[in-house]
Enzyme design. Structure first.
Site, PDB file in Angstrom:
ATOM      1  N   LYS A 105      13.713 -12.281  -1.445  1.00 48.33           N
ATOM      2  CA  LYS A 105      13.216 -11.693  -2.954  1.00 48.33           C
ATOM      3  C   LYS A 105      14.694 -11.231  -3.593  1.00 48.33           C
ATOM      4  CE  LYS A 105       8.550 -11.918  -3.343  1.00 48.33           C
ATOM      5  NZ  LYS A 105       7.453 -11.453  -3.557  1.00 48.33           N
ATOM      6  N   LYS A 132       3.615 -18.831  -6.177  1.00 53.99           N
ATOM      7  CA  LYS A 132       3.557 -18.472  -7.618  1.00 53.99           C
ATOM      8  C   LYS A 132       4.780 -18.422  -8.348  1.00 53.99           C
ATOM      9  CE  LYS A 132       0.137 -15.176  -6.967  1.00 53.99           C
ATOM     10  NZ  LYS A 132       0.396 -13.680  -6.273  1.00 53.99           N
ATOM     11  N   LYS A 136       7.716 -22.979   0.771  1.00 49.61           N
ATOM     12  CA  LYS A 136       6.258 -22.770   0.393  1.00 49.61           C
ATOM     13  C   LYS A 136       5.570 -22.711  -0.807  1.00 49.61           C
ATOM     14  CE  LYS A 136       5.207 -17.902   0.020  1.00 49.61           C
ATOM     15  NZ  LYS A 136       4.246 -17.151  -0.781  1.00 49.61           N
TER      16      LYS A 136
HETATM   17  P1  ATP Z   1       5.192 -14.855  -5.202  1.00 45.52           P
HETATM   18  O1  ATP Z   1       5.563 -16.086  -5.531  1.00 45.52           O
HETATM   19  O2  ATP Z   1       5.154 -14.054  -6.072  1.00 45.52           O
HETATM   20  O3  ATP Z   1       5.841 -14.127  -4.007  1.00 45.52           O
HETATM   21  P2  ATP Z   1       3.149 -15.812  -3.518  1.00 45.52           P
HETATM   22  O4  ATP Z   1       2.808 -17.281  -4.124  1.00 45.52           O
HETATM   23  O5  ATP Z   1       3.896 -15.682  -2.332  1.00 45.52           O
HETATM   24  O6  ATP Z   1       3.700 -14.964  -4.551  1.00 45.52           O
HETATM   25  P3  ATP Z   1       1.273 -13.716  -3.063  1.00 45.52           P
HETATM   26  O7  ATP Z   1       0.538 -13.125  -4.044  1.00 45.52           O
HETATM   27  O8  ATP Z   1       2.672 -12.973  -2.231  1.00 45.52           O
HETATM   28  O9  ATP Z   1       1.584 -15.294  -3.354  1.00 45.52           O
HETATM   29  O10 ATP Z   1       0.419 -14.097  -1.823  1.00 45.52           O
HETATM   30  C1  ATP Z   1      -0.970 -13.997  -1.774  1.00 45.52           C
HETATM   31  C2  ATP Z   1      -1.652 -14.280  -0.397  1.00 45.52           C
HETATM   32  O11 ATP Z   1      -1.595 -15.649  -0.285  1.00 45.52           O
HETATM   33  C3  ATP Z   1      -0.723 -13.890   1.079  1.00 45.52           C
HETATM   34  O12 ATP Z   1      -1.767 -13.566   1.793  1.00 45.52           O
HETATM   35  C4  ATP Z   1       0.050 -14.997   0.981  1.00 45.52           C
HETATM   36  O13 ATP Z   1       0.409 -14.918   2.405  1.00 45.52           O
HETATM   37  C5  ATP Z   1      -0.804 -16.082   1.018  1.00 45.52           C
HETATM   38  N1  ATP Z   1      -0.185 -17.518   0.312  1.00 45.52           N
HETATM   39  C6  ATP Z   1       0.609 -17.411  -0.967  1.00 45.52           C
HETATM   40  N2  ATP Z   1       1.155 -18.684  -0.638  1.00 45.52           N
HETATM   41  C7  ATP Z   1       0.792 -19.353   0.011  1.00 45.52           C
HETATM   42  C8  ATP Z   1       0.808 -20.543   0.789  1.00 45.52           C
HETATM   43  N3  ATP Z   1       1.630 -21.505   0.148  1.00 45.52           N
HETATM   44  N4  ATP Z   1       0.316 -20.937   1.822  1.00 45.52           N
HETATM   45  C9  ATP Z   1      -0.389 -20.209   2.604  1.00 45.52           C
HETATM   46  N5  ATP Z   1      -0.698 -19.004   2.351  1.00 45.52           N
HETATM   47  C10 ATP Z   1      -0.375 -18.516   0.967  1.00 45.52           C
END
Ligand code: ATP
Ligand code: LTN
Length: 332
Positions: A114, A199, A196
């Site tokens: 990040k 968001k 991955k």
């Molecule tokens: P950002 O992109 O803002 O970092 P993010 O998409 O990684 O956000 P988080 O809010 O950080 O989402 O994640 C919320 C939860 O969902 C965490 O437990 C994270 O491990 C899980 N998670 C997020 N994206 C995935 C994914 N692509 N596959 C599996 N688990 C996920």
């Protein structure tokens, strides 16, 4: 009381990666452990580790709260609340800063990833984020912490911090266990199966939002990157895109990968993708209906107020006991 703790940052619309990697498992975990109380929160303080528009942040908090409920969290077994409303989280963060080392935080891969993406200054809170997260968990003496694969390292640090405190003050914290789903630990981007689904990915084609309508969902799956082999089989190394879609299918139907592969072994990608599009759309339809009715309701505010009270009841006491152990303040 045995507890489960988890949170998600209100940093944008929720996608099926977050849903399958965490929210769907919350529901399953609650069913498997009816004797556990779930402290589930919207990690808004965490969101401040990167720049946010305050108006959008406040809206995202409500949206995430509504989405948790719409996805089927059992409210009888849950305290659902906004992290910043329970100030014990901030207090615990400050206290635990003295139990984490710079070297440990410097090794966190999420921080490194990040920090690289920041165009202006890197906030100190981004660096110390895992300590706030450790506090979130240890405040409630969590037994289990359901998260996706990317949070594994933060959970390891949480355990290290808990053990460090316990070394000085025996048995003060429960040392939590991460629960990372096998099948859906890491749902990948639909456009780049090496990354991955996230968001914060600006490419809308990379993800399916839980609020997307059926036509968009089908379109996103149709345009998901696969390969040119044309055979439906699972290979997470050489057929990453297709294997990601197979995992999404299996998880939504609560079936194994081989069940799905067997069903489609004589099919083509087009048929498989069309069926997956229908499956995702029909799975999300009732969630969306509940979400939209909750979003503007007083019911949601009441749920969050109750949740806050439930969380405070435990969290305030834990922080007070910790301060006392540490020798802070006067012995009044
Ligand atoms: P950002 O992109 O803002 O970092 P993010 O998409 O990684 O956000 P988080 O809010 O950080 O989402 O994640 C919320 C939860 O969902 C965490 O437990 C994270 O491990 C899980 N998670 C997020 N994206 C995935 C994914 N692509 N596959 C599996 N688990 C996920
Ligand atoms: N860092 C997590 C969100 C989070 C969390 C937690 C998850 C903050 N505090 C405590 C589980 C337990 C993320 O999703 N990025």
């Amino acid at each position: 009381m045995k507890t489960i703790v988890s949170g998600i940052q209100p940093t944008g619309a929720i996608n099926i990666g977050t849903y399958l990697g965490s929210i769907k498992n919350f529901v399953a975990l609650q069913q498997a452990h009816p004797d556990h109380h779930f402290f589930l929160f919207i990690a808004d303080t965490h969101a401040l580790t990167v720049p946010q528009d305050p108006v959008k942040l406040r809206q995202a908090i409500k949206e995430l709260a509504a989405m948790y409920v719409a996805c089927g969290i059992n409210l009888k077994q849950t305290s659902l609340f906004v992290q910043s409303a329970v100030s014990a989280h901030q207090e615990m963060d400050v206290l635990l800063q003295s139990f984490a080392y710079m070297g440990e935080l410097e090794r966190m891969t999420q921080y490194k990833d990040k920090a690289l993406k920041q165009t202006s200054g890197i906030r100190a809170s981004l660096f110390t984020y895992p300590v706030l997260m450790a506090g979130d968990i240890l405040l409630y003496d969590a037994e289990f912490v359901p998260v996706g694969d990317d949070q594994k390292q933060h959970l390891e640090l949480t355990r290290t911090i808990a053990e460090r405190v316990n070394h000085q003050f025996p048995d003060f914290f429960n040392v939590p266990k991460p629960l990372i789903p096998e099948l859906t630990a890491r749902i990948m981007s639909l456009q780049n199966p090496d990354q991955k689904m996230s968001k914060s990915d600006p490419n809308v084609k990379s993800k399916i939002l839980l609020t997307d309508d059926a036509a968009i969902i089908k379109k996103r799956i149709r345009s998901a990157v696969t390969d040119s082999e044309g055979t439906i089989r699972y290979d997470a190394n050489s057929k990453k895109g297709l294997s990601n879609l197979i995992r999404i299918y299996a998880a939504l139907e609560n079936r194994t990968i081989s069940d799905i592969v067997k069903r489609y072994e004589t099919s083509d990608y087009q048929t498989f993708k069309a069926d997956l599009g229908d499956l995702v759309a029909s799975h999300l339809e009732p969630i969306q209906a509940r979400y939209h009715s909750l979003l503007k309701s007083q019911e949601l505010i009441d749920i969050l107020n109750d949740g806050q009270a439930g969380a405070e009841a435990l969290a305030i006491k834990k922080v007070q006991r910790f301060k006392k152990k540490l020798g802070l303040g006067l012995n009044r």
